[in-house]
Design a protein around this motif. Sequence first.
Motif, PDB file in Angstrom:
ATOM      1  N   VAL A 159       0.919  -1.379   0.082  1.00  0.00           N
ATOM      2  CA  VAL A 159       0.009   0.026   0.034  1.00  0.00           C
ATOM      3  C   VAL A 159       0.898   1.226   0.041  1.00  0.00           C
ATOM      4  N   ARG A 160       1.938   1.235   0.663  1.00  0.00           N
ATOM      5  CA  ARG A 160       2.814   2.411   0.845  1.00  0.00           C
ATOM      6  C   ARG A 160       3.351   2.709  -0.517  1.00  0.00           C
ATOM      7  N   THR A 168       5.576   9.854  -1.725  1.00  0.00           N
ATOM      8  CA  THR A 168       4.371   8.996  -1.208  1.00  0.00           C
ATOM      9  C   THR A 168       3.273   9.774  -0.798  1.00  0.00           C
ATOM     10  N   SER A 169       2.038   9.539  -1.019  1.00  0.00           N
ATOM     11  CA  SER A 169       0.969  10.327  -0.799  1.00  0.00           C
ATOM     12  C   SER A 169       0.292  10.222   0.698  1.00  0.00           C
ATOM     13  N   SER A 170      -0.251  11.274   1.022  1.00  0.00           N
ATOM     14  CA  SER A 170      -0.892  11.046   2.395  1.00  0.00           C
ATOM     15  C   SER A 170      -1.950   9.723   2.566  1.00  0.00           C
ATOM     16  N   GLU A 171      -2.589   9.611   1.312  1.00  0.00           N
ATOM     17  CA  GLU A 171      -3.270   8.388   1.424  1.00  0.00           C
ATOM     18  C   GLU A 171      -2.650   7.157   1.556  1.00  0.00           C
ATOM     19  N   GLN A 172      -1.545   6.982   0.849  1.00  0.00           N
ATOM     20  CA  GLN A 172      -0.844   5.854   0.949  1.00  0.00           C
ATOM     21  C   GLN A 172      -0.373   5.579   2.327  1.00  0.00           C
ATOM     22  N   GLU A 174      -1.557   6.705   5.280  1.00  0.00           N
ATOM     23  CA  GLU A 174      -2.733   6.330   5.916  1.00  0.00           C
ATOM     24  C   GLU A 174      -3.025   4.905   5.903  1.00  0.00           C
ATOM     25  N   GLY A 175      -3.179   4.575   4.624  1.00  0.00           N
ATOM     26  CA  GLY A 175      -3.332   2.848   4.747  1.00  0.00           C
ATOM     27  C   GLY A 175      -2.312   2.093   5.034  1.00  0.00           C
ATOM     28  N   ARG A 178      -2.376   2.167   9.046  1.00  0.00           N
ATOM     29  CA  ARG A 178      -3.810   1.389   9.226  1.00  0.00           C
ATOM     30  C   ARG A 178      -3.385  -0.072   9.220  1.00  0.00           C
TER      31      ARG A 178
END
Length: 388
Positions: A159-160, A168-172, A174-175, A178
Amino acid sequence: MKILLWVVVTPVVLLVLAVGVYFLWAILSGLIEGWREGSADDPEAEEADREAREAAERSAAMGLLPPERQHTELAFPDAPALTVAMAAARAGDWKPAADLFDETASSRAWERRACHAERLGKVAADDDAWLVAWEAARPDDPGAALVRARSSVRLAWNVRGGKRAEYTSSEQFEGFHRTLARTRHEHARAAELAVPGDPCPYVGAIWTAIGLGLPHEEMHRIWQEITSRDPYHYEAHFAALQYWCGKWRGSEELARAFAVKEAAQAPLGTLMRVFPLIAHFEHDSSDTTDVDRTPEMYAAVDAALADAAAADPDHPRLPEVRHLLGYYLNLQGRWEASAEQFRLVDGYAGALPWRYRGDPAGEYCRVRDESVAKAAEAAQAASGGEGA
């Protein structure tokens, strides 16, 4: 008069300008062409290319493989039983994997068990239908719990992504965090179900600690759980060294201290003596080989060589050690010893230092070919030259 003068002078001026432009073009063209020819006909470049071709030809004549035939994801071939289990898992059948983990538990083959968990965890991260079926059929199976935890760690890193933080995006992120947070519970459950003496759930937990940035106190706790069960587990030491590196949760000083301490207290044949070399590699930012040719580095390479020679030939991590030895022996100009290490691992380039390179197979073959060629030259010189 002015008009007549203009009529006479103008063609002359234009002619002079035209001639000047022509000569300027000729000069620039000559310089450009000369630069091109110099690049193509540079004696040093041509000599380097010729030596590289001859070195590659010599390696090919010895049966060593070209870059396109090097496996860049593995440092060594998978065990046949693991190959079967992975193929069956991809086809939806979990039973060969379950049998594999039953066998490693009964034989207490913790190094192989951790390796199998990592490889099958990668398969499950892509598609876990077979693992779900395994968990449903055998809810408290320690092997299934171990693979589940390792697969979640792999999924988190998938995911990262493999790019640097700034790309690397903030969404990456976060996933990533998590999914990794979930693995703490999964590793704990795998540890609860594990057979006595099995360190593998804690080995996987180090990768979670690295990703989440868990504090040093937590790392010390995990390390105690591992070493009380298997004090010389290779993957555990490799993961722990990564944690202590400056690029993750430690520093160069902490990483080197950890590596030196573990190497000093381990029996010969455990492969622990390679870790000072890995700590050196991870923090080496120099652009010369001077730092690789110090008395300390010669001693470190010699110690790792002796360790590899005394190790079980079937140790699943021995090829990784050989790759690094081949590299440092090359940097130290110890050509024959370097070539010998490369002969033993040829066909696989998924190890340090190659996997840190943009072209792992190409870089591996370049260094290997140089060692093979230089070793042959030295042997020829020692025998008195060609035809002696």
